[in-house]
Write an enzyme that holds these catalytic residues in place. Structure first.
Site, short mmCIF file in Angstrom:
data_model
loop_
_atom_site.label_atom_id
_atom_site.label_comp_id
_atom_site.label_asym_id
_atom_site.label_seq_id
_atom_site.Cartn_x
_atom_site.Cartn_y
_atom_site.Cartn_z
N CYS A 155 74.78 4.86 1.11
CA CYS A 155 75.24 6.21 0.75
C CYS A 155 76.74 6.33 1.02
O CYS A 155 77.14 6.73 2.12
CB CYS A 155 74.46 7.25 1.55
N PRO A 177 78.83 8.61 -0.14
CA PRO A 177 79.21 9.98 0.22
C PRO A 177 79.00 10.31 1.69
O PRO A 177 79.71 11.16 2.25
CB PRO A 177 78.31 10.84 -0.68
N CYS A 178 78.04 9.64 2.34
CA CYS A 178 77.81 9.88 3.77
C CYS A 178 79.01 9.40 4.59
O CYS A 178 79.40 10.05 5.57
CB CYS A 178 76.54 9.16 4.22
N TRP A 179 79.59 8.28 4.20
CA TRP A 179 80.77 7.78 4.90
C TRP A 179 81.99 8.62 4.56
O TRP A 179 82.87 8.83 5.41
CB TRP A 179 80.98 6.31 4.55
#
Length: 238
Positions: free
Chosen positions: A120, A122-124
């Site tokens: 993911c 976008p999570c980072w």
């Protein structure tokens, strides 16, 4: 010897023309009915899908639902353990290879960010956005941020280094901590991974606020820090 007349094609009678017109009209009517039935089926299937997704979202275990738009405009729920509950203790290995415990933050307010991990991006990006908004976090009373995911410590350490992140990212490979916080019920991967959950733990080890954004129907994997803080500020005041 008489010459034979050339044969000519029989001309259609008015009756036959009328029959052909009737058949054409009937065929056109059937086609219109078929298109109408197909459109109605598409609409019905879409409505069923929306209802199913809504029910999945509403039935997330232990979820208390917040109105989308109350603060951030991003739909989210608050699962268990909720605000007012003692935060489950933990010790996990960080991407730097060091053990990190919740008790290390006793006396400070720490924001736990459960996320989906290496798959993911976008999570980072979310962690990067949190780091770029440290002043806003401090103004909201957040002293530290710790991220938790299920991937191996060495892999998340390499990813954090590649992204130039300084936030501690902890490895929870057997989901023991994720299950204790019920953070693996609000994502796209069923209960195999965490979704996108924030849990604010006060200096006394008690949860002050929680928001799980990763569930159906939108499966949010990134939201601007100011939007998250809008929900934190609004919902803590309630």
């Amino acid at each position: 010897m008489t010459k034979s007349r050339p044969k000519t094609a029989p001309t259609a009678t008015p009756r036959r023309n009328g029959q052909n017109a009737v058949r054409s009209a009937a065929l056109a009517s059937q086609q219109r009915r078929g298109r109408a039935i197909t459109a109605a089926m598409v609409v019905a299937v879409a409505l069923v899908a929306v209802v199913v997704l809504y029910l999945v979202f509403r039935s997330a275990p232990g979820a208390t639902h917040s109105a989308a738009g109350a603060g951030s405009g991003y739909p989210h729920v608050a699962g268990d353990p909720k605000a007012g509950t003692a935060a489950p203790p933990f010790t996990l290995t960080s991407g730097a290879g060091k053990p990190v415990s919740l008790s290390d933050y006793r006396g400070r307010t720490v924001l736990l960010y459960f996320q989906e991990g290496l798959s993911c991006q976008p999570c980072w990006d979310q962690i990067g956005d949190l780091e770029h908004n440290q002043a806003a976090l401090r103004a909201a009373g957040v002293d530290a941020v710790v991220s938790i995911t299920t991937d191996r410590a060495d892999l998340i350490g390499r990813k954090a280094a590649d992204e130039k992140l300084t936030t501690p990212v902890l490895s929870d490979p057997d989901l023991a901590v994720s299950r204790a916080y019920d953070a693996n019920h609000y994502g796209m991967m069923g209960d195999m991974r965490d979704g996108h959950s924030f849990v604010l733990v006060g200096p006394d080890g008690v949860i002050r606020w929680r928001a799980d954004y990763g569930g159906a129907p939108k499966y949010t994997m990134f939201l601007p820090t100011d939007k998250m803080l809008a929900d934190l500020t609004t919902e803590r005041a309630q």
